[in-house]
Design a protein around this motif. Structure first.
Motif, mmCIF file in Angstrom:
data_model
loop_
_atom_site.group_PDB
_atom_site.id
_atom_site.type_symbol
_atom_site.label_atom_id
_atom_site.label_comp_id
_atom_site.label_asym_id
_atom_site.label_seq_id
_atom_site.Cartn_x
_atom_site.Cartn_y
_atom_site.Cartn_z
ATOM 1 N N LEU A 113 0.842 -1.191 0.000
ATOM 2 C CA LEU A 113 0.000 0.000 0.000
ATOM 3 C C LEU A 113 0.885 1.252 0.000
ATOM 4 C CD1 LEU A 113 -2.939 1.053 0.236
ATOM 5 C CD2 LEU A 113 -2.593 1.097 2.727
ATOM 6 N N ARG A 114 0.539 2.193 -0.855
ATOM 7 C CA ARG A 114 1.252 3.461 -1.024
ATOM 8 C C ARG A 114 2.629 3.298 -1.665
ATOM 9 N NH1 ARG A 114 -0.036 7.753 3.880
ATOM 10 N NH2 ARG A 114 -2.294 7.774 3.584
ATOM 11 N N HIS A 115 2.935 2.130 -2.186
ATOM 12 C CA HIS A 115 4.169 1.999 -2.963
ATOM 13 C C HIS A 115 4.070 2.957 -4.149
ATOM 14 C CE1 HIS A 115 7.224 0.346 -5.642
ATOM 15 N NE2 HIS A 115 7.734 -0.291 -4.597
ATOM 16 N N THR A 130 0.763 3.636 -6.353
ATOM 17 C CA THR A 130 0.129 4.958 -6.333
ATOM 18 C C THR A 130 -0.004 5.517 -7.752
ATOM 19 O OG1 THR A 130 1.040 5.403 -4.138
ATOM 20 C CG2 THR A 130 0.288 7.296 -5.403
ATOM 21 N N ASN A 133 -2.826 3.586 -9.511
ATOM 22 C CA ASN A 133 -4.135 4.037 -9.030
ATOM 23 C C ASN A 133 -4.494 5.405 -9.607
ATOM 24 O OD1 ASN A 133 -4.455 1.718 -7.523
ATOM 25 N ND2 ASN A 133 -3.671 2.632 -5.629
ATOM 26 N N SER A 172 7.121 4.859 0.128
ATOM 27 C CA SER A 172 5.718 5.199 0.348
ATOM 28 C C SER A 172 5.444 6.556 -0.297
ATOM 29 C CB SER A 172 5.404 5.260 1.852
ATOM 30 O OG SER A 172 4.057 5.651 2.058
ATOM 31 N N LEU A 173 4.379 6.595 -1.076
ATOM 32 C CA LEU A 173 4.010 7.829 -1.757
ATOM 33 C C LEU A 173 2.491 7.899 -1.786
ATOM 34 C CD1 LEU A 173 5.507 10.178 -3.238
ATOM 35 C CD2 LEU A 173 5.040 8.965 -5.370
ATOM 36 N N ALA A 174 1.949 8.885 -1.095
ATOM 37 C CA ALA A 174 0.490 8.965 -0.964
ATOM 38 C C ALA A 174 -0.171 9.399 -2.266
ATOM 39 C CB ALA A 174 0.117 9.924 0.157
#
Length: 297
Positions: free
Chosen positions: A233-235, A239, A242, A276-278
């Motif tokens: 998640l948030r890779h 991101t 998505n 992690s990248l939102a």
């Protein structure tokens, strides 16, 4: 074109056949010569360029670059001139001679009737894929699209506005300079089979840029972009996926330049050690309106 009187023609090998009546056209003597065209000669010819389509400056610029680099080859395509000296076809090449300052040899066909202009230059222009198909390249269509994007990038057109266009010699030269473009075209096809929201030519061009910096990282990055497998998640890649899927689902128009910026933003995040990248946030230029493409580091 005028027509001569109708006369009888009887086949010589069959004297008993009834004669057929045919119209024999009065043919104007058309001349064809290889002419050494200097900038002064081109300017003189262009004074009679009074009955032609609007100039496409990108085409002039492309041929001028080729001529200035000494890459012009006499390919048999003629500059066509009417009986009264009006240029019917070939204005772009003549303007390119003037712009480049080069001297080239070109076939000139002259003494043509004005009405012949209506049938000139009506064939389909070769696109970059056609160009590479002539060299029997694999994935020729994709290789052409990717190479064109890379050429634009190297010209400084990082939003791919396509105000200029590469010539055939320039496309060939770029693949000869970067043989890895063939691999990038193959990667683009593979990613597109699994993940279609990003134009494949953008994927290929981005892969080319990234693989020149870190080939192994690029191989993993674009495989993961295509499959989305085993991404936390948030890779940054997840991101990115998505983001572009959301844009597509919402039918949001996204330019090729912005797609490229989004891909390279995720790449740069990973290269900087961010796992992690939102959000995929593309930096803006000073005016706050135009997206800026980030160079790979």
């Amino acid at each position: 074109m005028t027509t001569a009187p109708v006369r009888s023609i009887r086949p010589a090998d069959d004297p008993f056949t009834h004669p057929k009546l045919v119209a024999v056209p009065a043919v104007t003597e058309v001349k064809a010569d290889f002419v050494v065209i200097t900038p002064d000669v081109a300017r003189d010819m262009l004074r009679r360029n009074t009955h032609n389509r609007p100039i496409r400056q990108a085409r002039v610029n492309g041929w001028a670059r080729v001529m200035a680099a000494g890459g012009w080859h006499n390919n048999g395509e003629a500059i066509k001139v009417a009986i009264d000296g009006t240029i019917l076809d070939g204005q772009h090449r003549l303007h390119a001679v003037v712009k480049s300052g080069a001297t080239v040899t070109i076939l000139v066909v002259s003494n043509l009737p004005m009405e012949t202009q209506s049938t000139m230059d009506g064939g389909a222009k070769r696109n970059p894929g056609d160009v590479f198909a002539l060299r029997n390249e694999q994935n020729s269509t994709m290789l052409g699209s990717v190479t064109r994007k890379v050429w634009l990038w190297e010209q400084g057109d990082k939003r791919f506005s396509a105000k200029e266009a590469p010539t055939t010699p320039e496309l060939y030269a770029l693949v000869d300079k970067y043989p890895g473009l063939r691999r990038s075209a193959d990667i683009a096809v593979r990613v597109y089979h699994n993940f279609r929201p990003i134009p494949p030519s953008i994927v290929g061009a981005a892969h080319h840029l990234c693989s020149r910096i870190a080939p192994d990282d690029a191989a993993w990055f674009y495989e993961a972009l295509g499959t989305g497998a085993e991404l936390a998640l948030r890779h940054p890649i997840l991101t990115l996926r998505n983001r572009v899927m959301t844009d597509k689902d919402n039918q949001r128009a996204v330019s090729d330049g912005l797609h490229m910026a989004q891909v390279l933003t995720a790449w740069n995040a990973l290269r900087a050690g961010k796992t992690s990248l939102a959000v995929i946030k593309v930096p803006l230029e000073a005016d706050g309106k135009v997206h800026q493409v980030i160079e790979p580091k």
